[in-house]
Design an enzyme around this catalytic site. Structure first.
Site, short mmCIF file in Angstrom:
data_model
loop_
_atom_site.label_atom_id
_atom_site.label_comp_id
_atom_site.label_asym_id
_atom_site.label_seq_id
_atom_site.Cartn_x
_atom_site.Cartn_y
_atom_site.Cartn_z
N HIS A 24 11.64 -9.56 2.32
CA HIS A 24 12.24 -8.64 3.30
C HIS A 24 11.28 -8.42 4.46
CE1 HIS A 24 14.49 -4.86 4.49
NE2 HIS A 24 13.29 -4.63 5.02
N GLU A 25 10.03 -8.16 4.15
CA GLU A 25 9.04 -7.90 5.21
C GLU A 25 8.76 -9.16 6.02
OE1 GLU A 25 8.66 -4.95 5.84
OE2 GLU A 25 9.32 -4.10 3.95
N HIS A 28 11.15 -9.47 8.79
CA HIS A 28 10.79 -8.75 10.02
C HIS A 28 9.65 -9.46 10.76
CE1 HIS A 28 13.34 -5.38 9.13
NE2 HIS A 28 12.65 -5.01 8.06
#
Length: 452
Positions: A24-25, A28
């Site tokens: 998920h990170e 980004h």
């Protein structure tokens, strides 16, 4: 051995969720860097640092509390009118840094100003063209949507092969083919539905007495051609204590059997347990999980999106129900939400369940991880700070405001100042913290268990 399997199930779930958080990170970080942004930190967890490694300008690491993760993208907040950039100063090592003046008027203004000051402590003069808030609106949307989109992609990559090869247990097809024949008449409320040979002789079901067998397919009932199980069930229930002429297909041959349906108390449906006097034959239809490819999976995820949005809307009420269950005011509802602690417990119980094939255990664990990823992805799209959706909403607002200014031939209104929403973000963060703590405590005190 059971304890070992339980531990392995918990570890599988925890590692899978932590890996999902890390990805998920990355969702980004990677687009942020592609668009020229500066990312100084990528961490799984919160609190004290357990391990970290500096690679280029980014520090990668793991922190002690594995309940989330974050990336530090420089320049998320613009300077703002109440905290303009001062002259360039130097830190204790002689490095040039940019400072933001702090305002001292009003509690909320001070709160916002302090947040800006903390943000700009990490900004150097050479970073002026790499600040997140200066990115075009569509780049901001891609960066902030990247994280939850990764979670949805993980869910899709789990669901798609399972739905294609094994089938979707949540979407079953019921066919008018017999899978089981009840041998004796027992009340629907009886906990033990096992029949003895004596009961089968003395009080057989109409189906058993008529000689129906598993594998028989219903073709007609009292002259009515059968097209699906719902129709067959309706005909049986409406027959009461009546004669039944049933045409079946058995091993490729067509046969006619005669039965006398009896009247029994039975639930109205799988969801409505109210008992009614209805005609009863004593057979269980064949249920098969629906299979499908990528488009089918996307369709199912669309249905899951609707259910998840509804679940998010009722989340506070359901967590309140968990809180009441913790103090003993009511039992915990089976459909109540769970935290990562509850997910780990469910994974452990699934892995250690007796008389459960290994393949089914693995599929259940994968579906559990997929479901968590799907919810995490959808929840992060909620358009409120500090969630990713809040930043996406800010970027879309900025785009709309600038487009409207161009249409009206007015000056560019500039960047959307999401810092003004920080008081709301802090309230939301506090609410999420409380909800999370209640669920964790609930999963320890009044846990949900895997149904056997």
């Amino acid at each position: 051995m059971t304890a070992l399997y339980y531990t392995l199930g918990v570890l599988f779930f925890v590692v899978a969720i932590l890996a999902s958080i890390g990805l998920h990170e990355f969702g980004h970080m990677i687009p942020a860097k592609k668009f020229g942004g500066k990312v100084t930190q990528w961490f799984i967890g919160f609190g004290p640092t357990v391990w970290s490694k500096q690679i280029g300008e980014t520090e990668y690491g793991v922190k002690a509390i594995p309940l989330g993760g974050y990336v530090k993208i420089i320049g998320m907040l613009p300077p703002g009118a109440e905290g303009l950039v001062d002259e360039v100063e130097h830190d204790s090592d002689g490095n040039r840094v940019m400072k933001v003046r702090k305002s001292n008027t009003g509690m909320f203004t001070q709160l916002i100003s302090d947040a800006r000051a903390a943000e700009w402590e990490h900004v150097n003069p050479e970073d002026s063209d790499r600040l997140f808030y200066k990115m075009t609106w569509w780049k901001k949307v891609i960066v902030m949507a990247g994280g939850p989109t990764v979670n949805l992609l993980i869910a899709f990559l789990i669901f798609a092969p399972i739905f294609a090869l094994h089938g979707n247990e949540g979407d079953v097809k019921v066919t008018p083919t017999i899978s089981q024949v009840a041998t004796c008449l027992l009340p629907a409320t009886a906990k033990d539905q096992t029949c003895t040979q004596q009961q089968a002789r003395d009080n057989p079901t109409p189906a058993y007495a008529a000689g129906l067998r598993p594998g028989d397919r219903f073709l007609s009932f009292n002259g009515t051609r059968i097209t699906d199980w719902t129709q067959m069930q309706h005909l049986i229930r409406g027959n009461a204590n009546g004669d039944a002429t049933i045409v079946i297909s058995r091993d490729g041959r067509q046969m006619t059997v005669h039965a006398n349906t009896t009247v029994q108390l039975r639930p109205t449906s799988a969801t409505d347990k109210t008992l009614h006097q209805v005609g009863f034959l004593g057979v269980v239809p064949t249920q098969t999980a629906t299979t499908g490819g990528p488009l089918y999976t996307l369709g199912q995820m669309g249905n899951m999106t609707v259910q998840t949005v509804k679940a998010i809307g009722t989340l506070p009420a359901k967590v309140w129900g968990v809180a009441k269950a913790i103090v003993g005011l009511q039992p915990r509802a089976q459909d109540s939400p769970v935290s990562i602690v509850g997910g780990g417990r469910i994974a452990g119980e699934t892995a250690s369940a007796q008389d459960f094939p290994v393949q089914d255990k693995l599929l259940s664990l994968l579906l559990l991880v997929g479901a968590f990823n799907f919810f995490i992805g959808m929840f992060n799209f909620v358009p409120l700070l500090p969630l990713d959706g809040g930043h996406i909403a800010g970027a879309l607002y900025e785009a709309a405001r600038r487009a409207l200014a161009r249409l009206r031939r007015r000056p560019d209104p500039g960047y959307a100042d999401v810092a003004k929403l920080l008081p709301i973000a802090y309230v939301m963060a506090s609410v999420l913290l409380v909800l999370g703590v209640v669920l964790i405590v609930g999963d320890l005190v009044v846990p949900l268990h895997v149904e056997s």
